[in-house]
Write a protein that holds these residues in place. Structure first.
Motif, PDB file in Angstrom:
ATOM      1  N   PRO A 157       0.842  -1.199   0.000  1.00 42.19           N
ATOM      2  CA  PRO A 157       0.000   0.000   0.000  1.00 42.19           C
ATOM      3  C   PRO A 157       0.878   1.251   0.000  1.00 42.19           C
ATOM      4  CG  PRO A 157      -0.004  -1.031   2.162  1.00 42.19           C
ATOM      5  CD  PRO A 157       0.758  -1.943   1.241  1.00 42.19           C
ATOM      6  N   PRO A 158       0.356   2.356  -0.506  1.00 42.65           N
ATOM      7  CA  PRO A 158       1.161   3.581  -0.561  1.00 42.65           C
ATOM      8  C   PRO A 158       1.513   4.094   0.837  1.00 42.65           C
ATOM      9  CG  PRO A 158      -1.117   4.010  -1.207  1.00 42.65           C
ATOM     10  CD  PRO A 158      -0.983   2.536  -1.026  1.00 42.65           C
ATOM     11  N   GLU A 159       2.630   4.815   0.907  1.00 44.70           N
ATOM     12  CA  GLU A 159       3.057   5.396   2.185  1.00 44.70           C
ATOM     13  C   GLU A 159       2.106   6.486   2.645  1.00 44.70           C
ATOM     14  OE1 GLU A 159       7.133   6.569   2.536  1.00 44.70           O
ATOM     15  OE2 GLU A 159       7.812   4.787   1.472  1.00 44.70           O
ATOM     16  N   THR A 160       1.508   7.194   1.674  1.00 39.25           N
ATOM     17  CA  THR A 160       0.592   8.292   1.991  1.00 39.25           C
ATOM     18  C   THR A 160      -0.728   8.055   1.282  1.00 39.25           C
ATOM     19  OG1 THR A 160       2.453   9.810   2.147  1.00 39.25           O
ATOM     20  CG2 THR A 160       0.295  10.795   1.887  1.00 39.25           C
ATOM     21  N   VAL A 161      -1.819   8.174   2.024  1.00 39.32           N
ATOM     22  CA  VAL A 161      -3.163   8.105   1.460  1.00 39.32           C
ATOM     23  C   VAL A 161      -3.924   9.295   2.041  1.00 39.32           C
ATOM     24  CG1 VAL A 161      -5.283   6.754   1.209  1.00 39.32           C
ATOM     25  CG2 VAL A 161      -3.080   5.575   1.397  1.00 39.32           C
ATOM     26  N   GLY A 162      -4.077  10.349   1.252  1.00 40.33           N
ATOM     27  CA  GLY A 162      -4.713  11.572   1.762  1.00 40.33           C
ATOM     28  C   GLY A 162      -3.941  12.085   2.967  1.00 40.33           C
ATOM     29  N   SER A 163      -4.636  12.243   4.089  1.00 44.45           N
ATOM     30  CA  SER A 163      -4.016  12.746   5.322  1.00 44.45           C
ATOM     31  C   SER A 163      -3.292  11.645   6.113  1.00 44.45           C
ATOM     32  CB  SER A 163      -5.087  13.376   6.207  1.00 44.45           C
ATOM     33  OG  SER A 163      -6.052  12.391   6.559  1.00 44.45           O
ATOM     34  N   LEU A 164      -3.424  10.404   5.682  1.00 47.62           N
ATOM     35  CA  LEU A 164      -2.801   9.277   6.394  1.00 47.62           C
ATOM     36  C   LEU A 164      -1.369   9.042   5.919  1.00 47.62           C
ATOM     37  CD1 LEU A 164      -5.751   6.709   6.253  1.00 47.62           C
ATOM     38  CD2 LEU A 164      -5.149   8.241   8.140  1.00 47.62           C
ATOM     39  N   ARG A 165      -0.485   8.805   6.865  1.00 46.98           N
ATOM     40  CA  ARG A 165       0.920   8.517   6.565  1.00 46.98           C
ATOM     41  C   ARG A 165       1.326   7.226   7.278  1.00 46.98           C
ATOM     42  NH1 ARG A 165       0.279  12.366   3.935  1.00 46.98           N
ATOM     43  NH2 ARG A 165       0.847  14.537   4.048  1.00 46.98           N
ATOM     44  N   SER A 166       1.911   6.296   6.515  1.00 49.16           N
ATOM     45  CA  SER A 166       2.367   5.065   7.166  1.00 49.16           C
ATOM     46  C   SER A 166       3.616   5.379   7.981  1.00 49.16           C
ATOM     47  CB  SER A 166       2.649   3.962   6.145  1.00 49.16           C
ATOM     48  OG  SER A 166       3.801   4.243   5.408  1.00 49.16           O
ATOM     49  N   TYR A 167       3.694   4.764   9.160  1.00 53.76           N
ATOM     50  CA  TYR A 167       4.863   5.005   9.989  1.00 53.76           C
ATOM     51  C   TYR A 167       5.543   3.717  10.441  1.00 53.76           C
ATOM     52  CZ  TYR A 167       1.790   4.312  14.079  1.00 53.76           C
ATOM     53  OH  TYR A 167       0.911   3.808  14.995  1.00 53.76           O
ATOM     54  N   ARG A 168       4.926   2.567  10.148  1.00 58.51           N
ATOM     55  CA  ARG A 168       5.568   1.319  10.532  1.00 58.51           C
ATOM     56  C   ARG A 168       4.890   0.155   9.827  1.00 58.51           C
ATOM     57  NH1 ARG A 168       7.266  -0.484  16.630  1.00 58.51           N
ATOM     58  NH2 ARG A 168       8.415  -2.337  16.014  1.00 58.51           N
ATOM     59  N   GLN A 169       5.697  -0.862   9.495  1.00 58.51           N
ATOM     60  CA  GLN A 169       5.155  -2.102   8.945  1.00 58.51           C
ATOM     61  C   GLN A 169       5.650  -3.269   9.777  1.00 58.51           C
ATOM     62  OE1 GLN A 169       5.985  -2.459   4.714  1.00 58.51           O
ATOM     63  NE2 GLN A 169       3.872  -1.849   4.317  1.00 58.51           N
ATOM     64  N   LEU A 170       4.735  -4.201  10.027  1.00 58.86           N
ATOM     65  CA  LEU A 170       5.045  -5.414  10.777  1.00 58.86           C
ATOM     66  C   LEU A 170       4.716  -6.588   9.857  1.00 58.86           C
ATOM     67  CD1 LEU A 170       3.029  -4.283  13.911  1.00 58.86           C
ATOM     68  CD2 LEU A 170       5.492  -4.069  13.616  1.00 58.86           C
ATOM     69  N   THR A 171       5.685  -7.466   9.592  1.00 63.49           N
ATOM     70  CA  THR A 171       5.450  -8.575   8.680  1.00 63.49           C
ATOM     71  C   THR A 171       5.559  -9.897   9.428  1.00 63.49           C
ATOM     72  OG1 THR A 171       6.265  -7.296   6.805  1.00 63.49           O
ATOM     73  CG2 THR A 171       6.205  -9.679   6.530  1.00 63.49           C
ATOM     74  N   TYR A 172       4.557 -10.753   9.183  1.00 66.18           N
ATOM     75  CA  TYR A 172       4.479 -12.079   9.798  1.00 66.18           C
ATOM     76  C   TYR A 172       4.144 -13.067   8.690  1.00 66.18           C
ATOM     77  CZ  TYR A 172       3.571  -8.849  13.630  1.00 66.18           C
ATOM     78  OH  TYR A 172       3.630  -7.791  14.513  1.00 66.18           O
ATOM     79  N   GLY A 173       5.157 -13.600   8.031  1.00 61.47           N
ATOM     80  CA  GLY A 173       4.917 -14.549   6.939  1.00 61.47           C
ATOM     81  C   GLY A 173       4.149 -13.915   5.802  1.00 61.47           C
ATOM     82  N   ASP A 174       2.958 -14.452   5.498  1.00 56.13           N
ATOM     83  CA  ASP A 174       2.135 -13.957   4.392  1.00 56.13           C
ATOM     84  C   ASP A 174       1.353 -12.682   4.739  1.00 56.13           C
ATOM     85  OD1 ASP A 174       2.973 -16.179   3.059  1.00 56.13           O
ATOM     86  OD2 ASP A 174       1.094 -17.290   3.255  1.00 56.13           O
ATOM     87  N   THR A 175       1.392 -12.281   6.004  1.00 58.29           N
ATOM     88  CA  THR A 175       0.601 -11.143   6.486  1.00 58.29           C
ATOM     89  C   THR A 175       1.505  -9.969   6.856  1.00 58.29           C
ATOM     90  OG1 THR A 175      -1.118 -12.606   7.356  1.00 58.29           O
ATOM     91  CG2 THR A 175      -1.029 -10.389   8.260  1.00 58.29           C
ATOM     92  N   THR A 176       1.116  -8.787   6.406  1.00 57.52           N
ATOM     93  CA  THR A 176       1.799  -7.559   6.813  1.00 57.52           C
ATOM     94  C   THR A 176       0.759  -6.610   7.382  1.00 57.52           C
ATOM     95  OG1 THR A 176       3.577  -7.756   5.207  1.00 57.52           O
ATOM     96  CG2 THR A 176       3.143  -5.554   6.013  1.00 57.52           C
ATOM     97  N   ILE A 177       1.143  -5.901   8.421  1.00 58.78           N
ATOM     98  CA  ILE A 177       0.300  -4.863   9.013  1.00 58.78           C
ATOM     99  C   ILE A 177       1.012  -3.541   8.814  1.00 58.78           C
ATOM    100  CG2 ILE A 177      -0.715  -3.965  11.127  1.00 58.78           C
ATOM    101  CD1 ILE A 177      -0.934  -6.883  12.096  1.00 58.78           C
ATOM    102  N   THR A 178       0.328  -2.620   8.160  1.00 51.79           N
ATOM    103  CA  THR A 178       0.861  -1.273   7.969  1.00 51.79           C
ATOM    104  C   THR A 178       0.107  -0.347   8.913  1.00 51.79           C
ATOM    105  OG1 THR A 178       1.388  -1.738   5.660  1.00 51.79           O
ATOM    106  CG2 THR A 178       1.285   0.584   6.317  1.00 51.79           C
TER     107      THR A 178
END
Length: 182
Positions: A157-178
């Motif tokens: 997913p993009p780092e920025t979506v409107g006013s939202l900014r990603s600040y961390r990603q957590l990856t667990y095998g096939d699953t990632t949480i941004t």
């Protein structure tokens, strides 16, 4: 699957029958909440594409004041209702069996603000970006709130979506949480 910490610690949660729901594993949930903060002092949580309701219920158990659960599947919502009852949290929740974007519009009209917004859409339906855009334009996230976007690790997913900014990603095998903030 169970509640890991807080007032409902140890409560076993029912699973949704069938294969259309992919619940967040306990180890992923435990790691996520250690990043978000192990406990909360009030605030509201929004659990979109709730499935079993495990993420929103964990947030309630750890101190969130109220939670709204949204899922278009009646089967999933009945499972959430059953899990809410098992956790003895009926007076702290609202349940909606509707499309997530329609509920976001309704919640904007109510002028609610959420400390946590959990977003775990079906991986194959390409809903992550459109729902993130709806969240960004709806002004539902509190100033210091977090959007927890769970997606397939192969998605970026993009780092920025409107006013939202990603600040961390957590990856667990096939699953990632941004994690997104404002």
């Amino acid at each position: 699957m169970r509640i890991i910490a807080g007032m409902a610690k140890g409560t076993r949660l029912k699973m949704v029958s069938g294969t259309h729901v992919r619940p967040t594993a306990d180890r992923v949930k435990e790691s996520l909440f250690s990043v978000l903060g192990p406990f909360f002092e009030g605030g509201w949580a929004l659990d979109l594409f709730a499935g079993t309701g495990a993420l929103g219920l964990e947030a309630l158990s750890r101190g969130m004041e109220r939670a709204i659960f949204v899922d278009q599947s009646r089967t999933s919502l009945e499972t959430v209702r059953s899990n809410v009852k098992a956790c003895k949290m009926e007076d702290r929740v609202e349940l909606y069996c509707k499309d997530a974007r329609a509920v976001l519009k309704m919640l904007k009209q109510r002028e609610l603000r959420f400390q946590l917004i959990f977003l775990d859409p079906p991986y194959q339906k390409s809903l992550l970006l459109p729902v993130l855009k709806s969240i960004a334009t709806s002004d539902l996230l509190s100033e210091d709130g977090t959007v927890v976007a769970e997606h397939a690790s192969r998605e970026h997913p993009p780092e920025t979506v409107g006013s939202l900014r990603s600040y961390r990603q957590l990856t667990y095998g096939d699953t990632t949480i941004t994690l997104y903030g404002t």
